[in-house]
Design a protein around this motif. Sequence first.
Motif, PDB file in Angstrom:
ATOM      1  N   VAL A 140       0.842  -1.203   0.000  1.00  0.00           N
ATOM      2  CA  VAL A 140       0.000   0.000   0.000  1.00  0.00           C
ATOM      3  C   VAL A 140       0.871   1.244   0.000  1.00  0.00           C
ATOM      4  N   ARG A 141       1.908   1.240   0.818  1.00  0.00           N
ATOM      5  CA  ARG A 141       2.807   2.395   0.911  1.00  0.00           C
ATOM      6  C   ARG A 141       3.487   2.672  -0.432  1.00  0.00           C
ATOM      7  N   GLU A 142       3.995   1.621  -1.070  1.00  0.00           N
ATOM      8  CA  GLU A 142       4.687   1.789  -2.346  1.00  0.00           C
ATOM      9  C   GLU A 142       3.746   2.338  -3.415  1.00  0.00           C
ATOM     10  N   GLU A 143       2.522   1.816  -3.479  1.00  0.00           N
ATOM     11  CA  GLU A 143       1.555   2.286  -4.480  1.00  0.00           C
ATOM     12  C   GLU A 143       1.202   3.738  -4.264  1.00  0.00           C
ATOM     13  N   VAL A 144       1.022   4.145  -3.008  1.00  0.00           N
ATOM     14  CA  VAL A 144       0.678   5.536  -2.708  1.00  0.00           C
ATOM     15  C   VAL A 144       1.841   6.461  -3.035  1.00  0.00           C
ATOM     16  N   ILE A 145       3.057   6.067  -2.673  1.00  0.00           N
ATOM     17  CA  ILE A 145       4.225   6.905  -2.979  1.00  0.00           C
ATOM     18  C   ILE A 145       4.394   7.046  -4.493  1.00  0.00           C
ATOM     19  N   ASP A 146       4.171   5.962  -5.229  1.00  0.00           N
ATOM     20  CA  ASP A 146       4.231   6.043  -6.690  1.00  0.00           C
ATOM     21  C   ASP A 146       3.229   7.070  -7.218  1.00  0.00           C
ATOM     22  N   GLN A 147       2.028   7.054  -6.666  1.00  0.00           N
ATOM     23  CA  GLN A 147       0.997   7.988  -7.136  1.00  0.00           C
ATOM     24  C   GLN A 147       1.334   9.425  -6.747  1.00  0.00           C
ATOM     25  N   LEU A 148       1.916   9.612  -5.563  1.00  0.00           N
ATOM     26  CA  LEU A 148       2.355  10.954  -5.162  1.00  0.00           C
ATOM     27  C   LEU A 148       3.403  11.488  -6.128  1.00  0.00           C
ATOM     28  N   ILE A 149       4.383  10.648  -6.450  1.00  0.00           N
ATOM     29  CA  ILE A 149       5.448  11.070  -7.367  1.00  0.00           C
ATOM     30  C   ILE A 149       4.865  11.374  -8.746  1.00  0.00           C
ATOM     31  N   MET A 150       3.975  10.515  -9.216  1.00  0.00           N
ATOM     32  CA  MET A 150       3.361  10.702 -10.534  1.00  0.00           C
ATOM     33  C   MET A 150       2.626  12.041 -10.611  1.00  0.00           C
ATOM     34  N   ASN A 151       1.852  12.361  -9.599  1.00  0.00           N
ATOM     35  CA  ASN A 151       1.077  13.600  -9.623  1.00  0.00           C
ATOM     36  C   ASN A 151       1.954  14.835  -9.398  1.00  0.00           C
ATOM     37  N   TYR A 152       2.960  14.710  -8.562  1.00  0.00           N
ATOM     38  CA  TYR A 152       3.896  15.818  -8.378  1.00  0.00           C
ATOM     39  C   TYR A 152       4.656  16.105  -9.664  1.00  0.00           C
ATOM     40  N   SER A 153       5.100  15.059 -10.337  1.00  0.00           N
ATOM     41  CA  SER A 153       5.892  15.240 -11.557  1.00  0.00           C
ATOM     42  C   SER A 153       5.084  15.892 -12.677  1.00  0.00           C
ATOM     43  N   HIS A 154       3.755  15.767 -12.635  1.00  0.00           N
ATOM     44  CA  HIS A 154       2.894  16.380 -13.647  1.00  0.00           C
ATOM     45  C   HIS A 154       2.283  17.692 -13.165  1.00  0.00           C
ATOM     46  N   GLY A 155       2.802  18.218 -12.057  1.00  0.00           N
ATOM     47  CA  GLY A 155       2.344  19.525 -11.587  1.00  0.00           C
ATOM     48  C   GLY A 155       1.022  19.519 -10.852  1.00  0.00           C
ATOM     49  N   LYS A 156       0.544  18.338 -10.437  1.00  0.00           N
ATOM     50  CA  LYS A 156      -0.731  18.253  -9.724  1.00  0.00           C
ATOM     51  C   LYS A 156      -0.571  18.478  -8.219  1.00  0.00           C
ATOM     52  N   LEU A 157       0.653  18.397  -7.740  1.00  0.00           N
ATOM     53  CA  LEU A 157       0.954  18.642  -6.333  1.00  0.00           C
ATOM     54  C   LEU A 157       2.110  19.621  -6.234  1.00  0.00           C
ATOM     55  N   SER A 158       2.038  20.546  -5.280  1.00  0.00           N
ATOM     56  CA  SER A 158       3.178  21.422  -5.023  1.00  0.00           C
ATOM     57  C   SER A 158       4.267  20.620  -4.328  1.00  0.00           C
ATOM     58  N   TYR A 159       5.480  21.158  -4.320  1.00  0.00           N
ATOM     59  CA  TYR A 159       6.569  20.446  -3.648  1.00  0.00           C
ATOM     60  C   TYR A 159       6.267  20.286  -2.166  1.00  0.00           C
ATOM     61  N   GLU A 160       5.727  21.344  -1.542  1.00  0.00           N
ATOM     62  CA  GLU A 160       5.426  21.298  -0.112  1.00  0.00           C
ATOM     63  C   GLU A 160       4.412  20.199   0.201  1.00  0.00           C
ATOM     64  N   ALA A 161       3.360  20.122  -0.616  1.00  0.00           N
ATOM     65  CA  ALA A 161       2.334  19.092  -0.395  1.00  0.00           C
ATOM     66  C   ALA A 161       2.902  17.702  -0.648  1.00  0.00           C
ATOM     67  N   PHE A 162       3.715  17.572  -1.681  1.00  0.00           N
ATOM     68  CA  PHE A 162       4.339  16.284  -1.993  1.00  0.00           C
ATOM     69  C   PHE A 162       5.222  15.826  -0.844  1.00  0.00           C
ATOM     70  N   GLU A 163       6.081  16.701  -0.352  1.00  0.00           N
ATOM     71  CA  GLU A 163       6.996  16.322   0.721  1.00  0.00           C
ATOM     72  C   GLU A 163       6.237  15.985   2.000  1.00  0.00           C
ATOM     73  N   ARG A 164       5.204  16.757   2.300  1.00  0.00           N
ATOM     74  CA  ARG A 164       4.425  16.496   3.515  1.00  0.00           C
ATOM     75  C   ARG A 164       3.737  15.130   3.443  1.00  0.00           C
ATOM     76  N   ARG A 165       3.133  14.835   2.299  1.00  0.00           N
ATOM     77  CA  ARG A 165       2.445  13.548   2.144  1.00  0.00           C
ATOM     78  C   ARG A 165       3.456  12.392   2.090  1.00  0.00           C
ATOM     79  N   LEU A 166       4.600  12.638   1.478  1.00  0.00           N
ATOM     80  CA  LEU A 166       5.635  11.601   1.424  1.00  0.00           C
ATOM     81  C   LEU A 166       6.117  11.245   2.818  1.00  0.00           C
TER      82      LEU A 166
END
Length: 213
Positions: free
Chosen positions: A13-39
């Motif tokens: 579950v953790r790996e799948e969620v982190i993959d999705q966080l990275i995917m959305n951050y890389s496409h500009g759907k998440l700010s760096y701050e939000a990405f790092e906090r969720r990571l």
Amino acid sequence: MPVAIEDRPIDTVREEVIDQLIMNYSHGKLSYEAFERRLDTAMASQDHKKIAALAEDLDLNVDKEYQENKQRDFYAKVAPSDNENIEYLVNIFGGSDRSGAWTVPKELRSISIFGGSNIDFSESKFSQKVTTIKVFCLFGGDNIYVPEYVNVVSKAFCVFGGVNNKAPSIADRNAPTIIIEGFCIFGGLDIKLKRTIKEKFVAFADSMKSMFN
């Protein structure tokens, strides 16, 4: 009947969620701050539902291109070979450095007397499933840097010294394994990751972001 989130392995579950966080951050759907906090939350939490909730509002799912890039960046480089050669690093009142893109032999022997060596596997290519490092340190020491997804087993023995092992003991049963044996007398052995798992995730996410922007 779908498997409940609580019944799935939490690391999956953790790996799948982190993959999705990275995917959305890389496409500009998440700010760096939000990405790092969720990571940070995804890596620290032991609650299935809390981890899964971190990606519930994200639309983009990982694709084949993402998986190919992850395979290239995250997993150890292996080029199977029948070559069973032995290499030596000898340091007497001096030091040596083994790093960069080098092919790892089946066995590496490091002798450090009033000296030391830095052995860096971060960009190396493994020729064997199991690599043995035999060390002898007398009034000296060795630093061994390993990638995140390599198994490390330390069997080194110290007298008036110490072994500091901060590397994972079981990263992936299919990954290459480094076995460290030998003696340290009035010296030490430092085994550690080149960078933390979080740093690896952030670097990979930034590289993906650069590719898509």
